[in-house]
Design a protein around this motif. Structure first.
Motif, PDB file in Angstrom:
ATOM      1  N   HIS A 217      -4.270  -0.748  -8.019  1.00 20.23           N
ATOM      2  CA  HIS A 217      -5.462   0.092  -7.955  1.00 20.23           C
ATOM      3  C   HIS A 217      -5.011   1.455  -7.449  1.00 20.23           C
ATOM      4  O   HIS A 217      -4.234   1.544  -6.502  1.00 20.23           O
ATOM      5  N   VAL A 218      -5.503   2.520  -8.073  1.00 19.63           N
ATOM      6  CA  VAL A 218      -5.064   3.865  -7.716  1.00 19.63           C
ATOM      7  C   VAL A 218      -6.256   4.808  -7.602  1.00 19.63           C
ATOM      8  O   VAL A 218      -7.246   4.658  -8.320  1.00 19.63           O
ATOM      9  N   THR A 219      -6.137   5.752  -6.705  1.00 15.66           N
ATOM     10  CA  THR A 219      -7.091   6.851  -6.631  1.00 15.66           C
ATOM     11  C   THR A 219      -6.302   8.125  -6.395  1.00 15.66           C
ATOM     12  O   THR A 219      -5.256   8.109  -5.734  1.00 15.66           O
ATOM     13  N   VAL A 220      -6.772   9.215  -6.991  1.00 11.31           N
ATOM     14  CA  VAL A 220      -6.123  10.517  -6.838  1.00 11.31           C
ATOM     15  C   VAL A 220      -7.176  11.563  -6.503  1.00 11.31           C
ATOM     16  O   VAL A 220      -8.348  11.413  -6.859  1.00 11.31           O
ATOM     17  N   THR A 221      -6.742  12.603  -5.814  1.00 14.74           N
ATOM     18  CA  THR A 221      -7.639  13.708  -5.503  1.00 14.74           C
ATOM     19  C   THR A 221      -6.799  14.969  -5.389  1.00 14.74           C
ATOM     20  O   THR A 221      -5.593  14.903  -5.140  1.00 14.74           O
ATOM     21  N   ASP A 222      -7.441  16.105  -5.594  1.00 22.39           N
ATOM     22  CA  ASP A 222      -6.718  17.356  -5.411  1.00 22.39           C
ATOM     23  C   ASP A 222      -7.667  18.459  -4.967  1.00 22.39           C
ATOM     24  O   ASP A 222      -8.860  18.429  -5.239  1.00 22.39           O
ATOM     25  N   GLU A 223      -7.104  19.376  -4.238  1.00 23.65           N
ATOM     26  CA  GLU A 223      -7.750  20.626  -3.853  1.00 23.65           C
ATOM     27  C   GLU A 223      -6.811  21.721  -4.319  1.00 23.65           C
ATOM     28  O   GLU A 223      -5.773  21.433  -4.910  1.00 23.65           O
ATOM     29  N   SER A 224      -7.121  22.942  -4.024  1.00 24.05           N
ATOM     30  CA  SER A 224      -6.318  24.035  -4.572  1.00 24.05           C
ATOM     31  C   SER A 224      -4.834  23.926  -4.220  1.00 24.05           C
ATOM     32  O   SER A 224      -3.985  24.181  -5.061  1.00 24.05           O
TER      33      SER A 224
ATOM     34  N   ILE B 205       0.873  -1.172   0.000  1.00 25.15           N
ATOM     35  CA  ILE B 205       0.000   0.000   0.000  1.00 25.15           C
ATOM     36  C   ILE B 205       0.909   1.220   0.000  1.00 25.15           C
ATOM     37  O   ILE B 205       1.899   1.264   0.737  1.00 25.15           O
ATOM     38  N   GLY B 206       0.564   2.201  -0.813  1.00 22.32           N
ATOM     39  CA  GLY B 206       1.334   3.436  -0.848  1.00 22.32           C
ATOM     40  C   GLY B 206       0.407   4.636  -0.849  1.00 22.32           C
ATOM     41  O   GLY B 206      -0.676   4.587  -1.432  1.00 22.32           O
ATOM     42  N   THR B 207       0.819   5.680  -0.186  1.00 24.08           N
ATOM     43  CA  THR B 207       0.051   6.922  -0.193  1.00 24.08           C
ATOM     44  C   THR B 207       1.033   8.080  -0.300  1.00 24.08           C
ATOM     45  O   THR B 207       2.203   7.951   0.068  1.00 24.08           O
ATOM     46  N   ASP B 208       0.565   9.197  -0.843  1.00 26.99           N
ATOM     47  CA  ASP B 208       1.420  10.359  -0.970  1.00 26.99           C
ATOM     48  C   ASP B 208       0.556  11.610  -1.009  1.00 26.99           C
ATOM     49  O   ASP B 208      -0.567  11.579  -1.512  1.00 26.99           O
TER      50      ASP B 208
ATOM     51  N   ALA C 277      -2.424  17.753  -3.611  1.00 33.28           N
ATOM     52  CA  ALA C 277      -2.846  16.585  -4.380  1.00 33.28           C
ATOM     53  C   ALA C 277      -2.473  15.366  -3.541  1.00 33.28           C
ATOM     54  O   ALA C 277      -1.423  15.347  -2.891  1.00 33.28           O
ATOM     55  N   ALA C 278      -3.336  14.367  -3.539  1.00 30.30           N
ATOM     56  CA  ALA C 278      -3.069  13.160  -2.764  1.00 30.30           C
ATOM     57  C   ALA C 278      -3.440  11.940  -3.580  1.00 30.30           C
ATOM     58  O   ALA C 278      -4.286  12.009  -4.482  1.00 30.30           O
ATOM     59  N   SER C 279      -2.805  10.833  -3.251  1.00 31.58           N
ATOM     60  CA  SER C 279      -3.102   9.588  -3.956  1.00 31.58           C
ATOM     61  C   SER C 279      -2.911   8.405  -3.020  1.00 31.58           C
ATOM     62  O   SER C 279      -2.213   8.490  -2.010  1.00 31.58           O
ATOM     63  N   PHE C 280      -3.528   7.319  -3.424  1.00 35.30           N
ATOM     64  CA  PHE C 280      -3.492   6.082  -2.655  1.00 35.30           C
ATOM     65  C   PHE C 280      -3.414   4.934  -3.653  1.00 35.30           C
ATOM     66  O   PHE C 280      -4.178   4.909  -4.629  1.00 35.30           O
ATOM     67  N   VAL C 281      -2.486   4.015  -3.448  1.00 38.35           N
ATOM     68  CA  VAL C 281      -2.298   2.874  -4.347  1.00 38.35           C
ATOM     69  C   VAL C 281      -2.270   1.591  -3.534  1.00 38.35           C
ATOM     70  O   VAL C 281      -1.609   1.517  -2.500  1.00 38.35           O
TER      71      VAL C 281
ATOM     72  N   ALA D 151       3.261   7.220  -4.696  1.00 45.54           N
ATOM     73  CA  ALA D 151       2.491   6.218  -3.955  1.00 45.54           C
ATOM     74  C   ALA D 151       2.689   4.827  -4.553  1.00 45.54           C
ATOM     75  O   ALA D 151       2.844   3.840  -3.826  1.00 45.54           O
ATOM     76  N   PHE D 152       2.696   4.733  -5.875  1.00 46.53           N
ATOM     77  CA  PHE D 152       2.903   3.446  -6.540  1.00 46.53           C
ATOM     78  C   PHE D 152       4.279   2.883  -6.202  1.00 46.53           C
ATOM     79  O   PHE D 152       4.419   1.701  -5.880  1.00 46.53           O
ATOM     80  N   SER D 153       5.301   3.732  -6.244  1.00 44.35           N
ATOM     81  CA  SER D 153       6.659   3.251  -5.954  1.00 44.35           C
ATOM     82  C   SER D 153       6.773   2.752  -4.514  1.00 44.35           C
ATOM     83  O   SER D 153       7.509   1.809  -4.232  1.00 44.35           O
TER      84      SER D 153
END
Length: 133
Positions: free
Chosen positions: A111-118, A5-8, A121-125, A63-65
């Motif tokens: 499996h990946v998800t990404v999100t961003d606000e102003s 599992i990776g997050t960033d 940016a965050a992601s989870f893999v 996050a993937f790495s």
């Protein structure tokens, strides 16, 4: 079975500052060819949309790495891992070259998800093995 599992989280302002210093060379280092097309398209419409796109891709690759346990070193390279979107908008990971071969040989799926606000940016893999014991 889950292998990793990776997050960033990424500060979009940092990406913006790097782009200002290095120009498109930074985007060309991080983004694969399919991602570059989307980056240019979004940036041409609204500068901040392009910057946020780059930030989400940077974050997702970090996050993937982490999920595969290699960090950004061979076979993982920035451009060999692309974060693309299905027509529905769902993000997915497309691998190329040695990284794709390495990943396939181990029977892995991501499996990946990404999100961003102003400002962020965050992601989870999640990486799982498709081999049964």
């Amino acid at each position: 079975m889950i292998l990793g599992i990776g997050t960033d989280i990424c500060d979009v302002r940092r990406i913006e500052a790097t782009l200002a210093r290095k120009g498109d060379r930074f985007a060309e280092k991080v983004l694969g060819p399919n991602e570059m097309k989307v980056f240019h398209f979004r940036r041409a419409k609204v500068e901040s949309r392009g910057v946020r796109y780059l930030a989400t891709r940077f974050s997702a690759k970090e996050a993937f790495s982490k999920a595969i346990g290699t960090g950004i070193r061979m076979p993982m390279t920035w451009r060999s891992c692309e974060i693309l979107n299905l027509p529905s908008g769902q993000p997915y990971i497309q691998l190329h070259g040695a990284l794709a071969d390495w990943f396939k040989a181990r029977g892995l799926q991501a499996h990946v998800t990404v999100t961003d606000e102003s400002d962020y940016a965050a992601s989870f893999v999640v990486v799982e093995t498709t081999h049964t014991p």
